[in-house]
Motif scaffolding. Structure first.
Motif, PDB file in Angstrom:
ATOM      1  N   LYS A   3     -61.972  11.771  -5.041  1.00 56.77           N
ATOM      2  CA  LYS A   3     -62.717  11.609  -3.745  1.00 56.77           C
ATOM      3  C   LYS A   3     -62.852  11.255  -3.200  1.00 56.77           C
ATOM      4  O   LYS A   3     -62.556  11.131  -1.302  1.00 56.77           O
ATOM      5  N   TYR A   4     -63.134  10.042  -2.958  1.00 56.90           N
ATOM      6  CA  TYR A   4     -63.007   8.740  -1.982  1.00 56.90           C
ATOM      7  C   TYR A   4     -62.176   7.767  -2.151  1.00 56.90           C
ATOM      8  O   TYR A   4     -62.354   7.255  -0.520  1.00 56.90           O
ATOM      9  N   ILE A   5     -60.730   7.908  -2.750  1.00 58.57           N
ATOM     10  CA  ILE A   5     -59.639   7.695  -2.260  1.00 58.57           C
ATOM     11  C   ILE A   5     -58.989   8.786  -1.018  1.00 58.57           C
ATOM     12  O   ILE A   5     -58.822   8.197  -0.306  1.00 58.57           O
ATOM     13  N   ARG A   6     -59.828  10.066  -1.358  1.00 60.02           N
ATOM     14  CA  ARG A   6     -59.919  10.624  -0.204  1.00 60.02           C
ATOM     15  C   ARG A   6     -60.138  10.525   1.556  1.00 60.02           C
ATOM     16  O   ARG A   6     -59.584   9.994   2.371  1.00 60.02           O
ATOM     17  N   TYR A   7     -60.964  10.481   1.004  1.00 59.24           N
ATOM     18  CA  TYR A   7     -62.051   9.888   2.574  1.00 59.24           C
ATOM     19  C   TYR A   7     -61.292   9.170   2.768  1.00 59.24           C
ATOM     20  O   TYR A   7     -61.430   8.780   4.198  1.00 59.24           O
ATOM     21  N   GLY A   8     -61.320   7.728   2.067  1.00 60.97           N
ATOM     22  CA  GLY A   8     -60.494   6.141   2.167  1.00 60.97           C
ATOM     23  C   GLY A   8     -59.376   6.773   3.246  1.00 60.97           C
ATOM     24  O   GLY A   8     -59.183   6.385   4.274  1.00 60.97           O
ATOM     25  N   LEU A   9     -58.682   7.075   3.421  1.00 58.14           N
ATOM     26  CA  LEU A   9     -57.485   7.617   3.862  1.00 58.14           C
ATOM     27  C   LEU A   9     -57.130   8.877   4.854  1.00 58.14           C
ATOM     28  O   LEU A   9     -56.678   8.126   5.757  1.00 58.14           O
ATOM     29  N   ILE A  13     -56.427   7.263   8.578  1.00 54.93           N
ATOM     30  CA  ILE A  13     -55.452   8.066   9.413  1.00 54.93           C
ATOM     31  C   ILE A  13     -56.587   7.556  10.577  1.00 54.93           C
ATOM     32  O   ILE A  13     -55.999   8.071  12.014  1.00 54.93           O
ATOM     33  N   ALA A  14     -58.204   8.328  10.906  1.00 53.49           N
ATOM     34  CA  ALA A  14     -58.350   9.035  11.827  1.00 53.49           C
ATOM     35  C   ALA A  14     -58.714   7.268  13.112  1.00 53.49           C
ATOM     36  O   ALA A  14     -58.618   7.402  13.783  1.00 53.49           O
ATOM     37  N   SER A  19     -56.717   3.930  17.109  1.00 51.05           N
ATOM     38  CA  SER A  19     -56.222   3.148  17.686  1.00 51.05           C
ATOM     39  C   SER A  19     -54.841   2.972  18.538  1.00 51.05           C
ATOM     40  O   SER A  19     -54.707   3.085  20.211  1.00 51.05           O
ATOM     41  N   ILE A  20     -54.021   4.877  18.502  1.00 49.49           N
ATOM     42  CA  ILE A  20     -53.247   4.870  19.366  1.00 49.49           C
ATOM     43  C   ILE A  20     -54.058   5.787  21.157  1.00 49.49           C
ATOM     44  O   ILE A  20     -53.132   5.753  21.533  1.00 49.49           O
ATOM     45  N   ALA A  21     -54.632   6.337  20.713  1.00 47.18           N
ATOM     46  CA  ALA A  21     -55.687   6.591  21.933  1.00 47.18           C
ATOM     47  C   ALA A  21     -55.652   6.064  22.597  1.00 47.18           C
ATOM     48  O   ALA A  21     -55.809   6.121  23.463  1.00 47.18           O
TER      49      ALA A  21
END
Length: 114
Positions: A3-9, A13-14, A19-21
């Motif tokens: 779950k923590y790995i997923r939140y980190g990923l 991504i966010a 940063s792109i925006a």
């Protein structure tokens, strides 16, 4: 742990998307037709948007096309799985029916042993 790995990923991504925006806020004009065709058609609808919206829209359209493509590709597998499920259900009913016929004339104790 996963779950923590997923939140980190998701956080990474966010941050990349933010940063792109921030880096691509310049306005860009998108036209429907190239100039040559626009002169022939006497129409050329256009819209002016920030570049990051166009980038994110492109990513979203690509994902949607991929999902639809995969859904259509897997159609034959879903049909086969449904057919196998129906066969299994029919066979279960048949086995239950045959077991019921087998124990009809027997003693209740002997029927339990089968």
């Amino acid at each position: 742990m996963m779950k923590y790995i997923r939140y980190g990923l998701e956080a990474v991504i966010a941050l990349v998307l933010i940063s792109i925006a921030v880096a691509n806020r310049d306005l860009v004009t998108i036209q429907l037709l190239p100039e040559g065709l626009a002169e022939i058609a006497h129409i050329n609808p256009s819209v002016t948007l920030p570049l990051f919206l166009i980038i994110l829209a492109g990513i979203l359209v690509g994902l949607l096309i991929g999902f639809v493509w995969e859904w259509r590709r897997e159609h034959k597998h879903r049909v086969a799985a449904r057919k196998k499920d129906r066969e299994a259900h029919q066979l279960k009913r048949e086995v239950t029916k045959l077991k019921g016929e087998k124990v009809k004339g027997q003693d209740d104790v002997l029927a339990l042993l089968d």
